[in-house]
Structures are given as C-alpha cells and as structure tokens.
Design a protein around this motif. Sequence first.
Motif, short mmCIF file in Angstrom:
data_model
loop_
_atom_site.label_atom_id
_atom_site.label_comp_id
_atom_site.label_asym_id
_atom_site.label_seq_id
_atom_site.Cartn_x
_atom_site.Cartn_y
_atom_site.Cartn_z
N PRO A 3 0.78 -1.24 0.00
CA PRO A 3 0.00 0.00 0.00
C PRO A 3 0.81 1.29 0.00
N TYR A 4 2.06 1.28 0.45
CA TYR A 4 2.77 2.55 0.66
C TYR A 4 4.11 2.57 -0.05
N GLU A 26 0.87 3.69 -4.83
CA GLU A 26 0.16 2.69 -4.04
C GLU A 26 -0.34 1.58 -4.95
N ASP A 55 -4.83 -0.98 -1.26
CA ASP A 55 -5.08 -0.37 0.04
C ASP A 55 -4.50 -1.27 1.12
N GLU A 56 -4.67 -0.87 2.37
CA GLU A 56 -3.97 -1.55 3.46
C GLU A 56 -4.35 -3.01 3.62
#
Length: 703
Positions: free
Chosen positions: A420-421, A425, A428-429
């Motif tokens: 995600p990071y 990206e 998502d998480e």
Amino acid sequence: MDLFSANGTYVLTSDLSISENAEIAENVTLIFQGGKIVREQNGVNSSETLTITGKHTKIIAPITQIFGAGIVVSGTWDIDRAYPQWFGTKAFDTIQDYSNPPTDVEDASEGINNAINMKLRGEVFLPKGFYIIKEPIIVKDGIQLIGEKGMEQYPDNNYEGTILQSWRNMDNNAILDSTNQFMIHVNANSERSRITEHNFLAGQITTIRDIQLYNYIPSHLQFIYLRDGQLADNEYNIGQLTKKTTACVRGIFACENLLLDHVRFYNFRNALSYENRYIDSKKVSYCDYVCNNPVFSLLDKLFAFDFGIFGDDLMFDHNSIQNGKYNKGLCLQNCNSGIIRCNIMHADIEIKNSKAISISNNHMEFGPVVIIKESNVSMSNNYIERAYRTPIELSGNQYRDKSIVSMHNDVIVFVENLRPYYEREEADEDGGNPDFTAFKDRLSNASEYDIKIDNNAVLSLEHVYRHRICIISGKVYPMGIKICKNDETPLDTFNDFSYMLSQKGSISCDFNVDKFFALNDINNISIYTAMINSQDVYWLENSGKYMYKYQIIYDKNRPLLATRNNSQIFDVNNDSSLSNGVVKNILNGILLCVADNNGNGARATIRLFRKRGTDWGQGTDLKYVDIPNNNNHLFYDNGISINGYRWKAATSSDILNGATGIESITFQGDNVVCRINGSGDNSTWSHGDVLIKLGADPSIEVK
C-alpha cells in the motif's frame, strides 16, 4: 513586600491579593483550600506581571489554579512536582479546531513555563488532555516534563493521554516554509540560544516522557498563497506566488542531552534536532513518529531525529518512525559509540564520520536506505525491505577516508505481494483495489542491488541474504545478495560468487573481493519440477504456457559448471497443473522446486531459462535469470522476476559451455584448484589455476 512569617503554616480558603512583587518568608507552608494568590485589581495594569519569590516554600494544593493571571514565581519551592494548572492552565477534552476558533481557547504555554520555572529541577506533571501551545515551551536542565498515559478514549476521537497541540492561525502570520520554529526548546530560548552553560549531570536527568506532540493541520487550511504580499484565492500561476503553510512547526530543539521516553510525534517534519555541538548521552526510547500529511510532499524531506554533530553514548532504541513518504528517519554525525536497535523504522538512516556504531534488530519496511559515510559500523539482525532504491549504501570520500562495515545475519527482503505505501500505491492496506500497473512497475524497476559501495568501503559479510516474502511469511528463503559500485555498475567479482560470499565474504578497498572456499559434489543440484502456486504469487507476464531449463554455474568467467550425462543444461519437468498455462494477474505464479541430491546444500548460481510454448525447439521469447542460491529449495516466478532477480532477454550464447566432469573446486583468491575427471578444454583458465585430473592416469596441470 513580605508575605507570611517564617516557619509558619497558612491555609488559604479565599483569595489573597497583592499589588507588588513579594517574597515569602523562609520555610513557610501554604495549604490551598479554595483560595489563590491574585493581583490586586485597583491600580494594577492588566498586562503587568507580579513576581512571588519562594524561600523553600512548601505547597500543599490540588491540581487547580492557585496563582491568578499575571502572577509568576521565582526562588525555591519545596514541592515534589509542579502543575501548570496551578497557573490557570486549561486542558481540553478534545482537539481544538483553529479553522473556526472558539473565543475561550486558552494558551497553555505560559502556565507550563511557569511550572517549569517554579520547579527548577525535578518533575513538572501535565495531567491528560489537550494543551494549546502558542509559544515555545522552555525545558531547563534537570526538568522532567511528564505527561499521563491515557487509559480511556476521549469522546468523539481516538486520542488519549497528555497531548500538546500546536496553534497557528492561517493568516498573514502563517509560518513560512523556510522557518524553523519548535514547540519545545531544551536548555534554549525561543531563538534557539543556550540559556545555561554545559552541565553534564543536569543534562543526564533532563527528561520528556509520556507526552504526545501534535501538529494540527486542518485539511482545508494546509496552504495559503500570497501574491505581491496579499492573500491569493488559489495557486493559479504558482510561480508568482509565495507559499505559506502551518506544516513547518517542528518538535523539539535541544542544546543539552536529554532522555525522550514514550513521546509521540504527529505531523511534524522534524521531531528532534540537536544543536551542532559536542553533546554526550543523547537517548530516545519508546517514542513514535508519524508524518503523513500530503502537505509535506511539496517540501524537502527532513530527518525525524537529527542528532547533530559530536557526542558519545548515543542510544536510539524501541522507537517507531512511520513511514518515510514525507520524511527521513535518523541522522547522526561524528558520534563515537552509539546503539540504534530494536526500532520499527520505515525511513532512511544516515551515519557520517562516526565510530563504534551498532545498528541491530531494526525492522525497516517500504524501501528505506541505510547510508553509511566514512564510518565504522556494525550491522546485525536487521530486516530491511528493498524497493526502488538500493537499501544499503557505503562510501568513503575523496581523501581516502574509509567506511568499515561488518554485517551479520541481516535480512534484505523482496516483497512479492501488493503493497500500500510506495511511490505509487499498489493496493489499500488490506490488499483490496489492486493497481497491477503500479505493482508491475515496482517489480520491474526495483533496485537490482542490495548494497552499493565505493572504492573506499571495507565490507565483511556473514549470513547476509536476500529473502522473498509474500504477505506474512515465517519461512526462510536465503539467496545471495547483489552488490553494485557507486556508479551502479555491478560488482561482478562478488556477484558471480554471491552464492557463497553472502554466507561468508569480504570486500576491501578498490573493490577487491576475497574468495577462499571449497565446493564438493557439485553436480548434484537439480530443479525437479515446475507447478502453479495458487496461494500468494501473482503472475504478471503475458498469459500462456511456459517451459524451463537450467544450468548450475560456479564460475561464469572460466566457466565452471555442473555436468550430468555429458550435458550442462538440464530440463525442468512441468507438473500437470501447468497443462492449461498461467493467466496474467491471477494468483497462479509458478513454483520451482530445488534439491541437492546429496544433502550438501544447494549453493551455486542457477541460470534459469524460460520459453513460451510447449516444445523447446519451437518455443519463443527466450529469457534467462541468474539466481545466487544459498541452500534455498523453492523459487517463485511471478513472470517478471524470481526474488527480485529480473528475467532478461536471452540468446543461444547465454547457454554456457565449460569444462566437463568437475568434481570439486577450491577457490584461492583469484585462482582455483579443480579436481576433474572429464575435459577442461572448454574453460578459460587463469594463470596459476591447478587442474587435478582423475582417472586411470591421474595428473596435475598448472595453468
């Protein structure tokens, strides 16, 4: 003006008014039961302050106001701790929103500073709540500024404990990007000038603990713009505008050593900076730092913790730095002994001109870089995720100053699932909403190397491997690392033997690689099957059916290879799961199983070939990848790479031919000793190599 009589005890049940500065007689005990000391209203300017001086005055009071507005204290007070509430400081139950400030928002700065001045040495306690900070807090040597650990949530938010909230109005007083204003100053005034001379012992007990510093930036007030000194409505034609933002409030500036313990920093570009002078015993423990506001993307990255220059006995342990997107991590220079250990640190570390530094047991995700310049450093048991940048950089300088680094059991990780990071990206998480274009971009453009060095670096390695991880895996997949020079050209004298040198190897100045190891039973490694892995590996290459072959290489230049049945290229059998081929962006990457038939360890460079199709002679899109394998038994092919070793276009010349029938190889620096029962004619030998020919008429041949 004198107050009270010496050695007496007095109970204040109502307010006591004073009209001028006053001294309290010696050894007086004041018990506050509803009363307080206030300024007399008649004839006293509302902006004037009056000072009360204690002489070992004892205070017995609840945590409520006992000194009225405009009263400041000096002298000595025999109290176990001081409270800013004694000076009328208010702690709010919730975040205060300065986009539409209420009229009763009170500044806590003055009360906290008054409590510090009152205590002189020892504890100043801040009960839980939100304290609005409009002016710098001045922490003097020997003060312990202590908050309260919250055990419950405030209504309507997730914050707890003692929180100091920055307060800045978005008007012509907004803070310019270039300014360096700090919320807390340690042994320094608001201009960052020292307020006392160096006091080693006082500095040892100066502490900030159990407090959160919160730089509050409402999303709709992140920026304002000025055109010709006047407020502008938007950022149109930004080249003519001066950008202003509240983002530049910084955390703590220290002119003396201190202990930070359980301090949280939120949305500060910089959490802690030290004055650039000799300061020993800098300690940061159990602190965490988060910097995730998009406003920071337009500003230069600062180090979250900048320890300045000089000093010994540095300790940075059990901290958390998130997440490196808008900030760097930690910087220290000219430090002569220090420990950086047991941290979660997703941001860069830079060590310069330092000695006896230990970096150990740190967990570093999302592609940070450890930069070591002209320093003597030991690294051990670190977990470092590699992404777009080479995760470790070692260098000396043009004056031939060295970096001497030893690494033991460090894990350099290639993450094969969606993340995600990153710069982009990928998901998502929780892994949802996958962006396969971004995912493929990282896998295709991630750094090929694990360590970058220059000609003044000295490096020793012991069990330093690249591992692949998918989701959360407790399995161990050791493969050799790859090293490049500072110009990012490969250091092939290491990489070609990484399958052994990652287990134990060394590099001295001018890229000299030491090779002293022996290999036996070298013809017994096999890759025996290829099958679809339907659990966690996405296939990112084109859909279709694929075939594999491989070579076992011990020395590319000579070349020295494994031989079986008079062949040096071997088939990989496809499992029936591959009969329908693999499909792009589906969890069906290909698993290849490796074995050493004699159990001596599958240590070699494995050159893996791949073609599209079902018949090797008719297949297309020939590619190869070199994998420095070290006892690993599973390869995972996502179509782009295997553990970050990328597939490359191949020709028939990439299929090597070398001496046949080699049974053992001993590497002795730049030379080898080979025991061989076949022909050495296809290899290119170096001066000083030794061939021990086996068979009916054994002989020794020195090249």
